[in-house]
Every structure is written in structure tokens, then in C-alpha cells.
Scaffold this motif. Structure first.
Motif, short mmCIF file in Angstrom:
data_model
loop_
_atom_site.label_atom_id
_atom_site.label_comp_id
_atom_site.label_asym_id
_atom_site.label_seq_id
_atom_site.Cartn_x
_atom_site.Cartn_y
_atom_site.Cartn_z
N THR A 4 0.83 -1.24 0.09
CA THR A 4 0.00 -0.13 -0.12
C THR A 4 0.81 1.22 -0.17
O THR A 4 0.39 2.26 -0.18
CB THR A 4 -1.02 0.05 1.19
N ASP A 5 2.20 1.11 0.59
CA ASP A 5 3.13 2.29 0.25
C ASP A 5 3.72 2.71 -1.10
O ASP A 5 4.17 3.64 -1.27
CB ASP A 5 4.30 2.07 1.42
N PRO A 8 2.06 5.22 -7.51
CA PRO A 8 1.88 5.13 -8.86
C PRO A 8 3.16 5.55 -9.51
O PRO A 8 3.67 5.02 -10.54
CB PRO A 8 0.64 5.83 -9.28
N GLU A 9 3.44 6.81 -9.12
CA GLU A 9 4.83 7.35 -9.63
C GLU A 9 6.00 6.89 -9.37
O GLU A 9 6.92 6.55 -10.29
CB GLU A 9 4.85 8.88 -9.19
N ASP A 10 6.05 5.59 -8.34
CA ASP A 10 7.21 5.04 -8.14
C ASP A 10 7.11 3.75 -9.23
O ASP A 10 8.32 3.45 -9.67
CB ASP A 10 7.07 4.06 -6.67
#
Length: 95
Positions: A4-5, A8-10
């Protein structure tokens, strides 16, 4: 880090990094292929040059040997002729 951490950009950054790494690897492969092709072509050219040099030297040696053999054959003919002449003079036979 929990699932959950992950943002989307990662995921996008990881995908971009992966794509860039694949492109870099492909580029390196193409460069390596080009290098190998140059080495193979260069080595083939070098080997052909050496083969031609060996063939030329062999041909030259063979011509010299054949000339020597011709000279030996001519000398032996002259010896035979001279022996036959001497034998005729002495009235004997060659055997």
C-alpha cells in the motif's frame, strides 16, 4: 515497505528505469555485435593475407625445386651419355 506504500509514480519510475536499462543493454549488444563483426572481418583479412604469403612462398620454392630437378635430370642424362660413349670406346657393356 507495504504494498500500500507503493505510489503510482514509483511504479512509473521503475518501469521507465527498466525500459532505459533494456534500451541501454540493446545498444551495448549492437555495439558488441559491431565489434565482433569488425574483429572477424579483420582477422579473416589478416589470415587471407598470411595464406597468400605462404602460397606465394610455396610457389616460389616449388619453382626453384623444379628447376633444380630439371638441372639434375639434365646432368644425369649427360652422365649416361658420357658413360655410354666411354663404354663404346672400351667395347664393354653398361651392365
Amino acid at each position: 515497505m507495504a504494498i500500500t506504500d507503493i505510489r503510482p509514480e514509483d511504479v512509473e519510475t521503475a518501469a521507465d528505469n527498466h525500459q532505459a536499462a533494456e534500451e541501454d543493454l540493446d545498444s551495448q549488444r549492437r555495439g558488441l555485435d559491431d565489434t565482433v563483426n569488425v574483429l572477424v572481418t579483420t582477422n579473416a583479412g589478416f589470415l587471407m593475407q598470411k595464406l597468400n604469403e605462404v602460397q606465394d612462398a610455396w610457389s616460389t620454392d616449388m619453382i626453384a625445386i623444379l628447376k633444380d630437378l630439371d638441372a639434375c635430370e639434365q646432368f644425369l642424362r649427360e652422365c649416361k651419355t658420357e658413360l655410354e660413349r666411354l663404354n663404346q670406346e672400351q667395347g664393354g657393356s653398361l651392365s
